[in-house]
Write a protein that holds these residues in place. Sequence first.
Motif, PDB file in Angstrom:
ATOM      1  N   PRO A  40       0.831  -1.209   0.000  1.00 25.56           N
ATOM      2  CA  PRO A  40       0.000   0.000   0.000  1.00 25.56           C
ATOM      3  C   PRO A  40       0.863   1.255   0.000  1.00 25.56           C
ATOM      4  CG  PRO A  40       0.170  -0.866   2.217  1.00 25.56           C
ATOM      5  CD  PRO A  40       0.891  -1.848   1.330  1.00 25.56           C
ATOM      6  N   PRO A  41       0.280   2.401  -0.284  1.00 26.41           N
ATOM      7  CA  PRO A  41       1.047   3.650  -0.269  1.00 26.41           C
ATOM      8  C   PRO A  41       1.396   4.049   1.158  1.00 26.41           C
ATOM      9  CG  PRO A  41      -1.282   4.111  -0.593  1.00 26.41           C
ATOM     10  CD  PRO A  41      -1.124   2.621  -0.674  1.00 26.41           C
ATOM     11  N   PRO A  42       2.519   4.742   1.366  1.00 20.29           N
ATOM     12  CA  PRO A  42       2.883   5.208   2.705  1.00 20.29           C
ATOM     13  C   PRO A  42       1.823   6.176   3.238  1.00 20.29           C
ATOM     14  CG  PRO A  42       4.756   5.361   1.200  1.00 20.29           C
ATOM     15  CD  PRO A  42       3.541   5.093   0.360  1.00 20.29           C
ATOM     16  N   LYS A  43       1.571   6.107   4.540  1.00 25.52           N
ATOM     17  CA  LYS A  43       0.648   7.043   5.170  1.00 25.52           C
ATOM     18  C   LYS A  43       0.901   7.058   6.673  1.00 25.52           C
ATOM     19  CE  LYS A  43      -3.112   5.172   3.667  1.00 25.52           C
ATOM     20  NZ  LYS A  43      -4.555   4.873   3.397  1.00 25.52           N
ATOM     21  N   PRO A  44       0.514   8.122   7.378  1.00 32.91           N
ATOM     22  CA  PRO A  44       0.695   8.173   8.834  1.00 32.91           C
ATOM     23  C   PRO A  44      -0.043   7.021   9.519  1.00 32.91           C
ATOM     24  CG  PRO A  44       0.178  10.349   7.962  1.00 32.91           C
ATOM     25  CD  PRO A  44      -0.043   9.377   6.840  1.00 32.91           C
ATOM     26  N   LEU A  45       0.465   6.584  10.665  1.00 29.71           N
ATOM     27  CA  LEU A  45      -0.121   5.453  11.377  1.00 29.71           C
ATOM     28  C   LEU A  45      -1.586   5.701  11.700  1.00 29.71           C
ATOM     29  CD1 LEU A  45       0.076   2.752  12.827  1.00 29.71           C
ATOM     30  CD2 LEU A  45       0.989   3.959  14.827  1.00 29.71           C
ATOM     31  N   ALA A  46      -1.923   6.893  12.190  1.00 36.67           N
ATOM     32  CA  ALA A  46      -3.313   7.182  12.551  1.00 36.67           C
ATOM     33  C   ALA A  46      -4.230   7.054  11.343  1.00 36.67           C
ATOM     34  CB  ALA A  46      -3.421   8.582  13.154  1.00 36.67           C
ATOM     35  N   GLU A 170     -19.632   3.265  15.599  1.00 37.19           N
ATOM     36  CA  GLU A 170     -18.900   4.421  15.089  1.00 37.19           C
ATOM     37  C   GLU A 170     -17.412   4.299  15.418  1.00 37.19           C
ATOM     38  OE1 GLU A 170     -18.744   7.814  12.857  1.00 37.19           O
ATOM     39  OE2 GLU A 170     -20.508   6.582  13.317  1.00 37.19           O
ATOM     40  N   PRO A 171     -16.534   4.245  14.401  1.00 40.07           N
ATOM     41  CA  PRO A 171     -15.092   4.151  14.665  1.00 40.07           C
ATOM     42  C   PRO A 171     -14.550   5.478  15.174  1.00 40.07           C
ATOM     43  CG  PRO A 171     -15.491   4.401  12.323  1.00 40.07           C
ATOM     44  CD  PRO A 171     -16.840   4.250  12.972  1.00 40.07           C
ATOM     45  N   PRO A 172     -13.404   5.449  15.869  1.00 43.82           N
ATOM     46  CA  PRO A 172     -12.820   6.696  16.370  1.00 43.82           C
ATOM     47  C   PRO A 172     -12.336   7.567  15.222  1.00 43.82           C
ATOM     48  CG  PRO A 172     -11.307   4.868  16.679  1.00 43.82           C
ATOM     49  CD  PRO A 172     -12.606   4.278  16.227  1.00 43.82           C
ATOM     50  N   THR A 173     -12.306   8.860  15.467  1.00 46.99           N
ATOM     51  CA  THR A 173     -11.801   9.793  14.464  1.00 46.99           C
ATOM     52  C   THR A 173     -10.278   9.719  14.418  1.00 46.99           C
ATOM     53  OG1 THR A 173     -11.614  11.597  16.064  1.00 46.99           O
ATOM     54  CG2 THR A 173     -13.738  11.347  14.919  1.00 46.99           C
ATOM     55  N   ILE A 177      -7.536   8.719  17.392  1.00 40.27           N
ATOM     56  CA  ILE A 177      -6.489   7.721  17.199  1.00 40.27           C
ATOM     57  C   ILE A 177      -5.120   8.338  17.466  1.00 40.27           C
ATOM     58  CG2 ILE A 177      -5.384   6.198  15.521  1.00 40.27           C
ATOM     59  CD1 ILE A 177      -8.114   5.909  14.164  1.00 40.27           C
ATOM     60  N   GLU A 178      -4.908   9.559  16.985  1.00 37.02           N
ATOM     61  CA  GLU A 178      -3.637  10.248  17.240  1.00 37.02           C
ATOM     62  C   GLU A 178      -3.439  10.470  18.723  1.00 37.02           C
ATOM     63  OE1 GLU A 178      -3.090  12.894  13.142  1.00 37.02           O
ATOM     64  OE2 GLU A 178      -4.212  13.716  14.851  1.00 37.02           O
ATOM     65  N   GLU A 179      -4.515  10.782  19.429  1.00 37.95           N
ATOM     66  CA  GLU A 179      -4.437  10.980  20.879  1.00 37.95           C
ATOM     67  C   GLU A 179      -4.036   9.684  21.588  1.00 37.95           C
ATOM     68  OE1 GLU A 179      -7.475  12.131  24.566  1.00 37.95           O
ATOM     69  OE2 GLU A 179      -7.985  12.675  22.499  1.00 37.95           O
ATOM     70  N   ALA A 180      -4.628   8.563  21.146  1.00 43.34           N
ATOM     71  CA  ALA A 180      -4.300   7.273  21.756  1.00 43.34           C
ATOM     72  C   ALA A 180      -2.850   6.884  21.478  1.00 43.34           C
ATOM     73  CB  ALA A 180      -5.249   6.200  21.223  1.00 43.34           C
ATOM     74  N   ALA A 182      -0.380   8.947  20.941  1.00 39.27           N
ATOM     75  CA  ALA A 182       0.458   9.841  21.742  1.00 39.27           C
ATOM     76  C   ALA A 182       0.515   9.376  23.189  1.00 39.27           C
ATOM     77  CB  ALA A 182      -0.083  11.272  21.665  1.00 39.27           C
ATOM     78  N   HIS A 183      -0.614   8.910  23.722  1.00 41.68           N
ATOM     79  CA  HIS A 183      -0.644   8.404  25.097  1.00 41.68           C
ATOM     80  C   HIS A 183       0.220   7.151  25.212  1.00 41.68           C
ATOM     81  CE1 HIS A 183      -2.193   7.618  29.108  1.00 41.68           C
ATOM     82  NE2 HIS A 183      -2.438   6.363  28.732  1.00 41.68           N
ATOM     83  N   LEU A 184       0.108   6.249  24.244  1.00 38.58           N
ATOM     84  CA  LEU A 184       0.931   5.052  24.249  1.00 38.58           C
ATOM     85  C   LEU A 184       2.406   5.408  24.117  1.00 38.58           C
ATOM     86  CD1 LEU A 184       1.198   1.951  24.152  1.00 38.58           C
ATOM     87  CD2 LEU A 184       0.833   2.087  21.675  1.00 38.58           C
ATOM     88  N   GLY A 185       2.687   6.459  23.345  1.00 35.97           N
ATOM     89  CA  GLY A 185       4.062   6.889  23.131  1.00 35.97           C
ATOM     90  C   GLY A 185       4.752   7.387  24.385  1.00 35.97           C
ATOM     91  N   GLN A 186       3.993   7.679  25.443  1.00 29.95           N
ATOM     92  CA  GLN A 186       4.606   8.076  26.706  1.00 29.95           C
ATOM     93  C   GLN A 186       5.312   6.905  27.380  1.00 29.95           C
ATOM     94  OE1 GLN A 186       1.574   9.861  29.150  1.00 29.95           O
ATOM     95  NE2 GLN A 186       0.990  11.360  27.596  1.00 29.95           N
ATOM     96  N   HIS A 187       4.897   5.686  27.049  1.00 29.39           N
ATOM     97  CA  HIS A 187       5.447   4.492  27.691  1.00 29.39           C
ATOM     98  C   HIS A 187       6.155   3.562  26.716  1.00 29.39           C
ATOM     99  CE1 HIS A 187       2.908   5.685  31.080  1.00 29.39           C
ATOM    100  NE2 HIS A 187       1.913   5.798  30.212  1.00 29.39           N
ATOM    101  N   ALA A 188       5.952   3.752  25.419  1.00 26.60           N
ATOM    102  CA  ALA A 188       6.519   2.833  24.442  1.00 26.60           C
ATOM    103  C   ALA A 188       6.935   3.573  23.186  1.00 26.60           C
ATOM    104  CB  ALA A 188       5.501   1.741  24.090  1.00 26.60           C
ATOM    105  N   ASN A 189       7.858   2.975  22.467  1.00 24.77           N
ATOM    106  CA  ASN A 189       8.243   3.478  21.158  1.00 24.77           C
ATOM    107  C   ASN A 189       7.285   2.880  20.133  1.00 24.77           C
ATOM    108  OD1 ASN A 189      10.707   4.819  22.094  1.00 24.77           O
ATOM    109  ND2 ASN A 189      11.478   2.740  22.435  1.00 24.77           N
TER     110      ASN A 189
END
Length: 376
Positions: A40-46, A170-173, A177-180, A182-189
């Motif tokens: 697939p084409p490259p795109k941001p994770l969110a 209804e899926p998250p916006t 997703i970016e917020e989640a 970022a929160h995970l990024g506080q504890h993991a790479n």
Amino acid sequence: MTYLLRRLPLSRLLLLCGLVVVIGISITALAFALGTGPTPPPKPLADAVHDALTGASGDQIQGVSANVQLTDHLLEGASLTSGASGSAAGQITSSPLVTGASGRLWISKEGRVRLELQSEKGDTQIYYDGQTISMYDASSNTLYRYTVPAHKGDTGSAGGNGSPTTSDHEPPTIAKIEEAIAHLGQHANVSGATPTDIAGQAAYTVRVSPKETGSLLGAGELSWDAANGVPLRAAIYSSTSSSPALELAATSISYGPVEASVFEFTPPANAKVEEVTLPHKHGSESGQGGEHPHVTTEGHGLATIAVLEGKAKTGAKQSTEAALPEGLQKVKIDGVEAAELPTELGTLLSFERSGVRYFLAGAVSPAAVEAVAKGL
């Protein structure tokens, strides 16, 4: 929560299950079946996650049929080979869940699951019908059965045939997703969405590794179909190796209705049935004559070591034979013989002393667990 999960469309439910496997410690994993299919084409994770959750083709999936490959290096190096073929250790080492195996996977639109792992000594079959998880081990002719506890709000969530129903949710916006992330990024790479192809399908792979050091948990990876979000590969890595300790991947996959007969299973009449129960947080049940084991912890975070202390049963064998399977390597804890099971992702240790049975477990090295045991 269970009610909401049962109401998710199949593709979203599958992606959610895959994310839980990767981010939690827990268990599962598969051979990286890289093919020569499209990427697939490259795109941001969110964006990649959002597109997988909202993909139109994902909502139209009627079922999944796949060939899979399980690779398991978890017990490599563990001294279990001395167990006889009929012993507990022998049964463990002969199980395709431990040795790894090829097999097949089916998932219905309603959420029923069947996983078949093939072995020379007998296949292992795992079924989930929305209420009960059953595993039949042909090598020991044993059926293990676990009934998933019901939760408030579950009433009315199953269809007339007892299977879970699904409906749009209804899926998250992208912002959520970016917020989640970022929160995970506080504890993991957290890596980006890496384009790849698995089982001939265009896919994205994300890698999550803890920032905290000191444990044997190195990283988890999840790959999913870019078009519909169906997980195609999951892997868990040890911090001591660049190869997966556990890996499970599709080698080929197709989408379409799955016959109901695929999920029908009747064990042999002489099969031994084991009902699996989990410890209750409250209540009087326990394996120590009504007395709860005393549980403490040492360390913090992923390097935490759990210590269970319980009264040894009168006349019971020493822990090297009773608490863990025979055939394990033996170590000395202040002059007392202990049974130890080192794995790629953690260590189990058991011994008895002065009428007390000790059981230690942690996602750490044997030396770390032994050091805590010697301090008890």
